[in-house]
Enzyme design. Structure first.
Site, PDB file in Angstrom:
ATOM      1  N   GLY A  97      39.714  40.203  36.377  1.00 51.76           N
ATOM      2  CA  GLY A  97      40.344  40.703  37.591  1.00 51.76           C
ATOM      3  C   GLY A  97      40.489  39.665  38.693  1.00 51.76           C
ATOM      4  N   ASN A 125      46.838  37.451  37.573  1.00 56.30           N
ATOM      5  CA  ASN A 125      46.647  38.694  38.331  1.00 56.30           C
ATOM      6  C   ASN A 125      47.452  38.707  39.623  1.00 56.30           C
ATOM      7  OD1 ASN A 125      44.843  40.082  36.551  1.00 56.30           O
ATOM      8  ND2 ASN A 125      43.217  38.684  37.191  1.00 56.30           N
TER       9      ASN A 125
END
Length: 238
Positions: A97, A125
């Site tokens: 993430g 991301n």
């Protein structure tokens, strides 16, 4: 008179023999010293080769999301290095993430240790979230500058990334150019596209269609090794 001459001849012979004996003893001593020196040289322990550090700094791709740690591509790179008996240890600093902004905030802590080769794998991301490409560029540049500031002799590899055209053709193009621009301006080694040969292939990606399978990571490792190996050879030659 004859007896005196005989005694003198005997004395001369004794002195000659004594001189020969001393010469032989000296030769033996010198030979012994040479042999001892040679033995000490041959028995001297070899100097230990200093182990250098390769830091992989990235997101879930580096972390090996959905896989065992030894299946992620950084671990596969370590296996290749070990098979060649090269003095490098790999550190996997991937966090699932992670964005470039998160990486910029996190990097200082990791730089408390010396780093010889730094592999920067961030940005995917950002692209999936539609973050400004200029912001992504600035964050990646800041990370590179921090690494160089702490380790001036570091070799930096930048893993290029691309995103699907679903974000729009213009954004997709600008995103790709973030990496080529950084590689040129910051003089870092570019891995053209980390997911080359894997992106879009269902058989090489997990169910989410984003994260590579174990087989996919083998291809990622090859993509990285193609660029990393010449850097290691250059380091070894210097």
């Amino acid at each position: 008179m004859i007896k005196m001459k005989y005694l003198m001849l005997q004395l001369t012979a004794v002195l000659v023999l004594a001189g020969c004996g001393n010469a032989q003893n000296n030769n033996r001593l010198e030979a012994g010293e040479d042999a001892t020196a040679a033995a000490e040289t041959s028995e001297a322990p070899p100097k230990e080769t200093e182990t250098k550090t390769i830091l992989f700094f990235g997101n879930s791709l580096t972390a090996g999301y959905g896989l065992e740690p030894d299946q992620a591509f950084p671990a596969l790179i370590q296996q290749r290095i070990d098979s060649l008996d090269l003095p490098y240890k790999v550190i996997n600093a991937g966090v699932s993430g992670e964005t470039t902004a998160g990486g910029k905030a996190r990097i200082d802590w990791l730089l408390k240790q010396p780093v010889d080769i730094f592999v920067l794998e961030l940005g995917a991301n950002d692209g999936l979230r539609g973050i400004s490409t200029e912001e992504t560029y600035n964050n990646l540049k800041a990370i590179i500058e921090k690494v160089r500031s702490k380790n001036p002799e570091v070799e930096i590899l930048l893993a290029g990334m691309q995103i699907p055209p679903s974000m729009g053709q213009k954004y997709t193009q600008q995103f790709r150019e973030v990496y080529t621009r950084l590689a040129e301006e910051e003089q870092v080694v570019l891995i053209p596209f980390l997911l080359e040969g894997v992106a879009g292939d269902r058989d090489l990606n997990q169910g989410d269609g984003i994260h590579p399978t174990e087989e996919g990571h083998k291809i990622l490792a090859e993509n990285v090794w193609t660029v990393l190996e010449p850097v290691l050879q250059e380091e070894a030659a210097s």
